[in-house]
Design a protein around this motif. Sequence first.
Motif, PDB file in Angstrom:
ATOM      1  N   VAL A 147      49.741  52.100   2.269  1.00 44.00           N
ATOM      2  CA  VAL A 147      50.250  51.034   1.802  1.00 44.00           C
ATOM      3  C   VAL A 147      49.886  50.752   0.390  1.00 44.00           C
ATOM      4  O   VAL A 147      48.767  51.318  -0.092  1.00 44.00           O
ATOM      5  CB  VAL A 147      49.706  49.774   2.434  1.00 44.00           C
ATOM      6  N   LEU A 148      50.950  50.714  -0.469  1.00 41.99           N
ATOM      7  CA  LEU A 148      50.579  50.829  -2.016  1.00 41.99           C
ATOM      8  C   LEU A 148      50.194  49.440  -2.485  1.00 41.99           C
ATOM      9  O   LEU A 148      49.414  49.110  -3.357  1.00 41.99           O
ATOM     10  CB  LEU A 148      51.987  51.271  -2.629  1.00 41.99           C
ATOM     11  N   THR A 164      39.445  47.357   3.054  1.00 41.48           N
ATOM     12  CA  THR A 164      40.438  48.436   3.134  1.00 41.48           C
ATOM     13  C   THR A 164      40.012  49.810   3.087  1.00 41.48           C
ATOM     14  O   THR A 164      40.920  50.706   3.229  1.00 41.48           O
ATOM     15  CB  THR A 164      41.598  48.274   2.002  1.00 41.48           C
ATOM     16  N   LYS A 165      38.771  50.026   2.678  1.00 39.70           N
ATOM     17  CA  LYS A 165      38.237  51.745   2.475  1.00 39.70           C
ATOM     18  C   LYS A 165      38.477  52.102   3.880  1.00 39.70           C
ATOM     19  O   LYS A 165      38.220  51.599   4.928  1.00 39.70           O
ATOM     20  CB  LYS A 165      36.971  51.240   2.243  1.00 39.70           C
ATOM     21  N   ARG A 194      40.656  39.536  -3.887  1.00 38.88           N
ATOM     22  CA  ARG A 194      40.991  41.025  -4.296  1.00 38.88           C
ATOM     23  C   ARG A 194      39.527  41.677  -4.014  1.00 38.88           C
ATOM     24  O   ARG A 194      39.770  43.015  -3.497  1.00 38.88           O
ATOM     25  CB  ARG A 194      41.274  41.002  -5.775  1.00 38.88           C
ATOM     26  N   PHE A 195      38.425  41.227  -4.490  1.00 36.71           N
ATOM     27  CA  PHE A 195      37.310  42.154  -4.234  1.00 36.71           C
ATOM     28  C   PHE A 195      36.911  42.302  -2.719  1.00 36.71           C
ATOM     29  O   PHE A 195      36.701  43.309  -2.404  1.00 36.71           O
ATOM     30  CB  PHE A 195      36.059  41.279  -4.983  1.00 36.71           C
ATOM     31  N   CYS A 196      37.067  41.345  -1.960  1.00 34.82           N
ATOM     32  CA  CYS A 196      37.095  41.525  -0.382  1.00 34.82           C
ATOM     33  C   CYS A 196      37.940  42.396   0.191  1.00 34.82           C
ATOM     34  O   CYS A 196      37.724  43.186   1.030  1.00 34.82           O
ATOM     35  CB  CYS A 196      37.270  40.133   0.343  1.00 34.82           C
ATOM     36  N   ILE A 212      39.745  35.512   5.026  1.00 33.90           N
ATOM     37  CA  ILE A 212      41.383  35.643   4.550  1.00 33.90           C
ATOM     38  C   ILE A 212      41.721  37.039   4.465  1.00 33.90           C
ATOM     39  O   ILE A 212      42.784  37.582   4.891  1.00 33.90           O
ATOM     40  CB  ILE A 212      41.516  34.952   3.425  1.00 33.90           C
ATOM     41  N   ALA A 213      40.969  37.651   3.738  1.00 31.35           N
ATOM     42  CA  ALA A 213      41.089  39.429   3.352  1.00 31.35           C
ATOM     43  C   ALA A 213      41.057  40.172   4.769  1.00 31.35           C
ATOM     44  O   ALA A 213      42.097  40.971   4.956  1.00 31.35           O
ATOM     45  CB  ALA A 213      40.002  40.001   2.552  1.00 31.35           C
TER      46      ALA A 213
END
Lengths: 113, 227
Positions: A26-27, A52-53, A45-47, A6-7
């Motif tokens: 993107v903020l 996004t790194k 949130r963790f994934c 999903i992430a």
Amino acid sequence: MHEMSIAQSVLDIILQESRNHKVTRVLSVALKVGELSAVETESLRFCFELLTKGTPAEGAQLDIERVQVTCRCQDCGSNFAVHELIFSCPSCQGVRVEMLSGRELSVESFEAE
Amino acid sequence: MTRKVPVVRDILEANERLAEDNRRTFRKAGLLVINLMSGPGAGKTSLLERTIEVLQHEIRIGVIEGDIQSSYDAERISQKGVQVVQLNTGGACHLDSNMIKSSLDALDLDNLDLLVVENVGNLVCPAEFNVGEDMKAMILSVAEGDDKPLKYPLMFQESRALLINKIDLLPYVNCDVGKIRERALQLNANLEIFEISCRTGEGLDGWADWLNQQVSVRKAGGDGAET
């Protein structure tokens, strides 16, 4: 366990929209997640943080709005919120119900620069 | 300068698009497709073996086996003489539409009446991902306990049929089938519920009759119903 998929889908959508709208960073990202969706928000949130790194969404926060489960009774027509997962009409006890909300899993918007 | 970009897109849209592609392929071939889900060890493969034994002279059955690893289940099913494909997700906890799509070349869909997709054993994630099926069915074994509809509501909500398996174990486990029924029906009043034992064969005829009827409905409505 499927929060990684999903992430990844959230990130795919955000990066595509970022290109379309020519934004560089993107903020934050606003999501709607229905109460009945099988999504663990902390895991999501963790994934998302991991995925996004190195992308324009690195460090972006997820603002998650949980959406209550609501139904419409097909017998008497009344709308009601579902409590404790009992999908029957509190007015007429009918069980022919149509779900109006609670299954959402969507990207609503994002803040960018 | 900071600005807000409106999006409003379904996160699972890519999967849903492919699910629609699969659904069109299935409709064209006129077969019924069931997405079979349960926790690990509830009896998905055993149910398939027993269902094939009961129905193999009446309908043509195919199976897509989803597992994280191994081809053990596909080997069990292939011994029953039906078409079977093994999918290994390599760690992923559910099957998605893309995996199903990639497996379809290995099946002769025009020579099937029923295709069962045996999902990865998991009571949570598979319920969130459509693969193009006509309906979802789930198994809960009595050894797992009667509290499962309370803890994993989505799968009960999404399923058309609930098979309560291993009822031969009821004397040995703390499980009230009445509570499973009551809790599952509160989530989804349209659930068809079957109490079965794949070990003794109890209750399997009722399930097989219902399934066979669903195949007939698909065949009757399938011709030219969709382009």
